[in-house]
Design a protein around this motif. Sequence first.
Motif, short mmCIF file in Angstrom:
data_model
loop_
_atom_site.label_atom_id
_atom_site.label_comp_id
_atom_site.label_asym_id
_atom_site.label_seq_id
_atom_site.Cartn_x
_atom_site.Cartn_y
_atom_site.Cartn_z
N THR A 176 47.67 20.94 -1.51
CA THR A 176 48.23 20.32 -2.53
C THR A 176 48.32 18.85 -2.44
OG1 THR A 176 49.90 22.43 -2.96
CG2 THR A 176 50.63 20.27 -3.89
N ILE A 177 47.88 18.04 -3.10
CA ILE A 177 47.88 16.73 -3.34
C ILE A 177 48.24 16.19 -4.52
CG2 ILE A 177 46.04 16.55 -1.37
CD1 ILE A 177 44.09 15.92 -3.82
N GLY A 178 48.60 14.90 -4.84
CA GLY A 178 49.32 14.56 -5.91
C GLY A 178 48.62 13.39 -6.48
N VAL A 179 48.62 12.91 -7.77
CA VAL A 179 48.41 11.85 -8.37
C VAL A 179 49.66 10.81 -8.19
CG1 VAL A 179 47.52 10.32 -10.28
CG2 VAL A 179 46.43 12.56 -9.77
N VAL A 180 49.49 9.49 -8.17
CA VAL A 180 50.67 8.68 -7.84
C VAL A 180 50.28 7.42 -8.87
CG1 VAL A 180 51.94 9.83 -6.17
CG2 VAL A 180 50.41 7.85 -5.74
N ALA A 181 51.29 6.66 -9.36
CA ALA A 181 50.78 5.39 -9.67
C ALA A 181 52.18 4.65 -9.68
CB ALA A 181 50.80 5.67 -11.50
N ASN A 182 52.29 3.53 -10.21
CA ASN A 182 53.39 2.50 -10.42
C ASN A 182 54.83 3.24 -10.20
OD1 ASN A 182 51.04 1.36 -11.84
ND2 ASN A 182 52.06 -0.64 -11.49
N PRO A 204 48.95 8.52 2.52
CA PRO A 204 48.27 8.04 1.76
C PRO A 204 46.75 8.38 1.86
CG PRO A 204 49.59 6.30 2.81
CD PRO A 204 49.57 7.71 3.54
N LEU A 205 46.03 8.63 0.74
CA LEU A 205 44.96 9.07 0.49
C LEU A 205 43.74 7.88 -0.11
CD1 LEU A 205 44.90 12.82 -0.64
CD2 LEU A 205 44.81 11.94 1.66
N PHE A 220 46.30 3.86 -10.21
CA PHE A 220 46.27 5.45 -10.02
C PHE A 220 45.95 5.65 -8.67
CE2 PHE A 220 45.38 5.39 -14.77
CZ PHE A 220 46.77 5.23 -14.92
N ALA A 221 46.42 6.47 -8.00
CA ALA A 221 45.87 6.84 -6.55
C ALA A 221 46.55 8.20 -6.28
CB ALA A 221 46.86 5.86 -5.60
N LEU A 222 46.20 8.69 -4.89
CA LEU A 222 46.24 10.03 -4.71
C LEU A 222 46.98 9.78 -3.09
CD1 LEU A 222 42.78 11.68 -5.07
CD2 LEU A 222 44.89 12.21 -6.26
N VAL A 223 48.00 10.93 -3.10
CA VAL A 223 48.62 11.11 -1.82
C VAL A 223 48.72 12.75 -1.36
CG1 VAL A 223 50.10 8.87 -2.19
CG2 VAL A 223 50.78 11.25 -2.92
N ALA A 224 48.67 13.03 -0.12
CA ALA A 224 48.88 14.45 0.40
C ALA A 224 50.37 14.50 0.73
CB ALA A 224 47.93 14.55 1.57
N THR A 225 50.84 15.64 1.09
CA THR A 225 52.14 16.04 1.66
C THR A 225 52.13 15.19 3.14
OG1 THR A 225 52.13 18.11 0.32
CG2 THR A 225 53.75 17.92 2.29
N GLY A 226 53.33 14.87 3.36
CA GLY A 226 53.65 14.34 4.69
C GLY A 226 53.51 15.19 5.73
N ASP A 278 43.87 1.02 4.50
CA ASP A 278 43.95 -0.11 3.47
C ASP A 278 44.74 0.09 2.33
OD1 ASP A 278 42.28 -1.57 4.77
OD2 ASP A 278 40.34 -0.75 3.64
N PHE A 279 44.84 1.50 1.85
CA PHE A 279 45.71 1.95 0.64
C PHE A 279 47.44 1.85 1.30
CE2 PHE A 279 47.41 5.79 -1.70
CZ PHE A 279 48.08 4.88 -2.65
N ALA A 280 47.36 2.26 2.46
CA ALA A 280 48.92 2.24 2.90
C ALA A 280 49.44 0.89 2.82
CB ALA A 280 48.93 2.99 4.39
N ALA A 281 48.53 -0.13 3.36
CA ALA A 281 49.00 -1.64 3.37
C ALA A 281 49.22 -1.98 1.92
CB ALA A 281 47.86 -2.29 3.85
#
Length: 316
Positions: free
Chosen positions: A85-91, A112-113, A246-252, A293-296
Amino acid sequence: MKFRIAFAALALLASSAAAQAQLQPLTKIVVPYAPGGSTDLLSRLLADHIQRANPGKQFIIENRPGAGAVIGTEAVFRAPPDGATIGVVANSFLINSKIKQLAYDPLTSFEPLCHLVDSPQVIVVNAKSPWKNLGEFLAEVRANPGKHSIGSLGPATTQHVAVAMFLKTAKIDLNYVPFTGGAPATNAILGGHVTSIIGNYSEIEPQIAAGELRVLATTNATRIKPLPDVPTVRELGLDFEVVAWFALVATGKTPAPVVASLIDAFSAAMKNPDILARLDKLQLFPVNKCGADFAAYLKAQDAAMGPIVREAGIKE
């Protein structure tokens, strides 16, 4: 020489196979917005490409709108940390953390993906309306405070911030109407249920091209290429700027090899010429910054978001 080339090719294939092996047989991409919007279209485009590029692996979209994207994001937070399970995130991923109590922390509760794309924001009215430019619209609103409305994706989203900054800097009284997605907001203005909307250009472009909606201004730092004659709000004397990402993240705590395989899959998709051509048509601007890079980027955006939310007056 031929042996070395053949060995390198075999190593590349082995690396690709290893990365594919880390992908789950079924990966769910949670989109915390209603179907039909930019995030939904982007997610489906990438899911279809990655699924075809990785035989035996399936990627599906699950729309879970509501609570300013918190419902969908919390579903990713509470999912098993296995990459399924991953998710789309935005502002709104960062905005929400500034205005409400959450079960998760955007900077520490996820892996962070990739930062996938940015999207221009536009202020539009129905093409049947009498207002040809932002000045005419503002004159009408000021002459009739509280009579007109403005819709957007919301609350606590990029567009909600844009609306709040618009009302504040223009010193106008418009009734704010939040929607669960860009498509419902667009349908509302076409149906005459709201006077204006602020939304992603990518979601509104078909109606603009069809002559059904009229763009009064953009909230970007500079004019956007598809609308060279449309001024920015700053050009028109309103001192603010809002850009959607718009970005993607995975569960911690998802294992590092699984995170790496997901990053590899989406980063490769974002480099594909067919994907880039589709993004161009959707007016989504590719970024493709992944991992560290995305984490920063997230950390920097989070630091900047507090003052922006306070200035816009966004509250839970």
